[in-house]
Motif scaffolding. Structure first.
Motif, short mmCIF file in Angstrom:
data_model
loop_
_atom_site.label_atom_id
_atom_site.label_comp_id
_atom_site.label_asym_id
_atom_site.label_seq_id
_atom_site.Cartn_x
_atom_site.Cartn_y
_atom_site.Cartn_z
N VAL A 1 -21.93 6.45 -50.16
CA VAL A 1 -21.11 6.45 -48.94
C VAL A 1 -19.89 5.55 -49.13
O VAL A 1 -20.03 4.35 -49.37
N SER A 2 -18.74 6.13 -49.05
CA SER A 2 -17.47 5.41 -49.00
C SER A 2 -16.53 6.23 -48.14
O SER A 2 -16.75 7.43 -47.94
N LYS B 1 -15.90 0.30 -43.45
CA LYS B 1 -17.17 0.88 -43.85
C LYS B 1 -18.31 0.28 -43.04
O LYS B 1 -19.28 0.97 -42.72
N ASP B 2 -18.21 -1.01 -42.69
CA ASP B 2 -19.26 -1.63 -41.88
C ASP B 2 -19.40 -0.92 -40.54
O ASP B 2 -20.52 -0.72 -40.04
N LEU C 1 -21.31 2.25 -41.14
CA LEU C 1 -22.75 2.01 -41.30
C LEU C 1 -23.41 1.75 -39.96
O LEU C 1 -24.52 2.22 -39.69
N ASP C 2 -22.73 0.99 -39.09
CA ASP C 2 -23.27 0.75 -37.75
C ASP C 2 -23.45 2.06 -36.99
O ASP C 2 -24.45 2.27 -36.30
N LEU C 3 -22.47 2.94 -37.10
CA LEU C 3 -22.55 4.23 -36.42
C LEU C 3 -23.67 5.10 -37.00
O LEU C 3 -24.36 5.81 -36.26
N MET C 4 -23.86 5.04 -38.32
CA MET C 4 -24.93 5.80 -38.95
C MET C 4 -26.30 5.31 -38.47
O MET C 4 -27.18 6.12 -38.15
N VAL C 5 -26.46 3.99 -38.43
CA VAL C 5 -27.73 3.43 -37.96
C VAL C 5 -28.00 3.84 -36.52
O VAL C 5 -29.11 4.25 -36.16
#
Length: 226
Positions: A39-40, A62-63, A66-70
Motif C-alpha cells: 500500500v502506497s 498514508k497514515d 491507513l486510518d480510513l482502512m482500519v
C-alpha cells in the motif's frame, strides 16, 4: 480537521471518478492481496487508473489512508446482544473474523486509539450493553477483552503467515519435533510440560480462542458478582 470531518473535493467528470471510499477500497484490495507493504499512494493511484496527485484532497498522508482502512474494517465488526457478555463475545469473535479476512488489520490493532465513525459505533454498542455496570469495572473489562483479542489474532495471523512462508503446517511442525521432545521428556527434567503435551487437550484455533475468551468472561462475571 481530521479526515472524517474534512469534505471531499467536488467530483469532476473524468474517465476515472474518485471518492474517498473508492480510494480506501482500492488500498484494502492491495493490502488483502500482498500486505501493508503493497500500500502506497502511488500504487493505490495506479490501481484506480489515476495520477498520484489526484488522491490529495481526498487524503493527505498514508497514515490517514491507513486510518480510513482500519475504520472500514470496523464496519464489519458488529457487537450484538442485550447483555454485556453477549456484546463482548460478539465483538471479540467478529474482530477475529475480520482479521482473518484482512490479515493486515492485525498489524494495525493495538496502537493508537481508533476514532473513526465505524470504530466509535462498535464502541458505543459495547458500552451501551454494559450501561448498568460501574465504569471502574467497564473500562478495564473492555480493555482486557481487547488485549486478549489483539494477542490472539496476531498469534493466529503470524502462524498462518509462517505456514505460507515455510510450507510447513502445525501438524507437520509437531511431527518434526516429536522425536526430540520424546528424548527430552525421557530425561525426566520437564515432568509438568510432558504431562501437558501427553495428556492435555489438543484444541484447534477456534476452540483455543473460545476457551480463552470464556475464561476471561467468567472472570469478569465473577468480579461483577462480588
Amino acid at each position: 480537521m481530521v479526515v472524517w470531518e474534512r469534505p471531499e473535493p467536488q467530483e469532476r467528470p473524468t474517465p476515472a471518478p474518485l471518492s474517498r471510499d473508492r480510494i480506501v477500497r482500492a488500498a484494502m484490495g492491495l493490502a488483502d492481496a500482498d500486505g501493508l507493504e503493497a500500500v502506497s499512494l502511488r500504487k493505490v493511484a495506479a490501481a484506480l487508473g489515476v495520477g498520484p496527485m489526484r488522491l490529495y484532497g481526498y487524503i493527505d498522508t498514508k497514515d490517514e489512508l491507513l486510518d480510513l482502512m482500519v475504520d472500514a474494517v470496523y464496519a464489519e465488526i458488529r457487537p450484538e446482544g442485550d447483555d454485556w457478555r453477549a456484546a463482548l463475545r460478539s465483538v471479540a469473535e467478529t474482530t477475529r473474523a475480520a482479521a482473518h479476512r484482512h490479515e493486515w488489520f492485525a498489524d494495525l490493532l493495538g496502537g493508537r486509539a481508533q476514532l473513526g465513525p465505524n470504530s466509535l459505533a462498535a464502541g458505543e454498542a459495547v458500552a451501551s450493553a454494559m450501561g448498568g455496570v460501574e465504569l471502574d469495572t467497564v473500562v478495564p473489562a473492555i480493555s482486557a477483552v481487547n488485549a486478549y483479542v489483539i494477542g490472539a489474532v496476531r498469534r493466529e495471523v503470524t502462524e498462518r503467515r509462517t505456514e505460507r512462508a515455510t510450507g510447513v503446517d502445525q501438524k507437520q511442525y509437531q511431527a518434526a519435533f516429536g522425536p526430540y521432545l520424546r528424548r527430552v521428556f525421557a530425561t525426566g527434567r520437564f515432568p509438568a510440560v510432558a504431562r501437558f503435551v501427553h495428556d492435555g487437550p489438543h484444541l484447534d484455533a477456534d476452540q483455543t480462542f473460545r476457551a480463552g475468551l470464556d475464561f476471561l468472561l467468567d472472570g469478569i462475571a465473577a468480579r461483577l458478582s462480588d
